[in-house]
Design an enzyme around this catalytic site. Sequence first.
Site, short mmCIF file in Angstrom:
data_model
loop_
_atom_site.label_atom_id
_atom_site.label_comp_id
_atom_site.label_asym_id
_atom_site.label_seq_id
_atom_site.Cartn_x
_atom_site.Cartn_y
_atom_site.Cartn_z
N GLY A 52 1.10 -1.45 0.09
CA GLY A 52 -0.32 0.08 0.23
C GLY A 52 1.12 1.37 0.18
O GLY A 52 0.36 1.96 0.93
N ASP A 70 -2.14 -7.43 -5.66
CA ASP A 70 -2.95 -8.08 -5.45
C ASP A 70 -3.12 -8.16 -3.62
O ASP A 70 -2.95 -9.89 -3.76
CB ASP A 70 -4.25 -8.34 -6.51
CG ASP A 70 -5.44 -8.80 -5.97
OD1 ASP A 70 -5.90 -7.83 -4.56
OD2 ASP A 70 -6.29 -8.14 -6.56
N VAL A 71 -3.25 -8.18 -2.69
CA VAL A 71 -2.90 -8.99 -1.11
C VAL A 71 -4.22 -9.57 -1.28
O VAL A 71 -4.65 -11.02 -0.44
CB VAL A 71 -2.85 -7.96 0.47
CG1 VAL A 71 -1.89 -7.02 -0.35
CG2 VAL A 71 -4.35 -7.06 0.35
N SER A 125 -5.43 0.24 13.37
CA SER A 125 -5.71 1.60 12.96
C SER A 125 -6.91 2.31 14.37
O SER A 125 -7.26 1.02 15.07
CB SER A 125 -7.41 1.50 11.83
OG SER A 125 -8.84 2.22 11.81
N TYR A 149 -14.74 -2.38 7.95
CA TYR A 149 -13.41 -2.17 7.98
C TYR A 149 -13.16 -1.74 9.79
O TYR A 149 -11.77 -2.63 9.98
CB TYR A 149 -13.36 -0.34 8.02
CG TYR A 149 -11.89 0.14 7.38
CD1 TYR A 149 -10.47 0.02 6.72
CD2 TYR A 149 -11.71 1.00 8.54
CE1 TYR A 149 -9.39 0.71 6.67
CE2 TYR A 149 -10.10 2.10 8.81
CZ TYR A 149 -9.08 1.18 7.62
OH TYR A 149 -8.30 1.80 7.64
N ALA A 150 -14.25 -1.73 10.60
CA ALA A 150 -13.19 -1.61 11.67
C ALA A 150 -12.99 -3.35 11.99
O ALA A 150 -12.19 -3.45 13.50
CB ALA A 150 -14.77 -1.04 12.81
N ALA A 168 -12.37 -5.18 10.42
CA ALA A 168 -11.31 -5.54 9.87
C ALA A 168 -9.89 -5.22 11.09
O ALA A 168 -9.17 -6.43 10.85
CB ALA A 168 -11.25 -5.47 8.59
N LYS A 169 -10.17 -4.38 10.30
CA LYS A 169 -8.70 -3.92 11.95
C LYS A 169 -8.62 -4.50 13.42
O LYS A 169 -7.44 -4.24 13.67
CB LYS A 169 -8.66 -2.31 11.56
CG LYS A 169 -8.75 -1.06 10.55
CD LYS A 169 -6.96 -2.22 9.78
CE LYS A 169 -6.70 -0.66 8.35
NZ LYS A 169 -5.25 -1.91 7.62
N ILE A 203 -5.15 10.95 10.59
CA ILE A 203 -3.62 11.10 9.29
C ILE A 203 -4.26 12.18 8.63
O ILE A 203 -5.40 11.28 7.74
CB ILE A 203 -3.20 10.04 9.97
CG1 ILE A 203 -2.88 9.34 11.03
CG2 ILE A 203 -1.71 10.34 8.92
CD1 ILE A 203 -1.93 9.55 12.11
#
Length: 278
Positions: free
Chosen positions: A14, A80-81, A160, A173-174, A176-177, A206
């Site tokens: 990334g 591609d991960v 994150s 997203y939350a 996953a992190k 950020i």
Amino acid sequence: MYSDLKGKTAIVTGAGKRTGIGFAIAEKLAAYGANVIIADLGDLPCGNAQVKTGTGDEMRSIAEELSERFGVQSLAVNVDVTSNDSIRGMVQEIGAVFERIGILCNNAGASFGVPNAVHTYDEAAWMKTIDVNLHGVFRVCRAVIPLMQAQGGAIINTASRAGKVPPLFNGAYAVAKAGVIMMTKVMAKELAGNNIRVNAICPGQIRTDLETWRFGLEAQFYNCTVEDREREMCTTIPIGRIGSPQEVAALVAFLASRESSYITGQAINVTGGQLMEL
């Protein structure tokens, strides 16, 4: 400051655009003399993520720039991960140039299908978000760790603040992190005997493209301007401002160096005091 980083080789996923945390990490490690591999989608399809990745041309330009500025070896590699075949191809390409990897920074991330509550989330978008952010870390680690085991090294996973405090309408997203944080702890125990330390960083606000997009999204929800939303967010940060990618990269360099030799299994906040834990 971190002289032991000189001559080591680091993979940073990334890292393909200059406005992201990944680039800042690669730049910081290169400044300390580490060889850096810029790994990102590049010329590969980027799907429907809300924030686009760097192009292949930008990745190659970054690699050339870091080599020239810091006198290190740098390589741009498409990956591609979410694809084991793509990751194997990356490892083969890296192996043709470098004998071993000393530092792995799993920074690739994306968010799909937002804004949505969990009960209205599109299933394919949910699964894709989990696949990139969580399973991608698993796949890359599994492929790269064999290149680290002989000499040891450091793995730094980008989690994150969202993995500890739930954000608005961005549940996949939350989740996953949060998974990345636990995977970091599991791997730290499993790899300690191989002299591989594993830590996670948990950035808060950020100044990146992703953060700009988020402020736009929340401004729509709160019916205010982006500037108003940013000012309101800053009131929740004791330091009183948005952080920079370079401030995150400084922590990564420390965690990659022998100065942090007794630190593993941690998920360290980079939030300006916005998140404080016991």
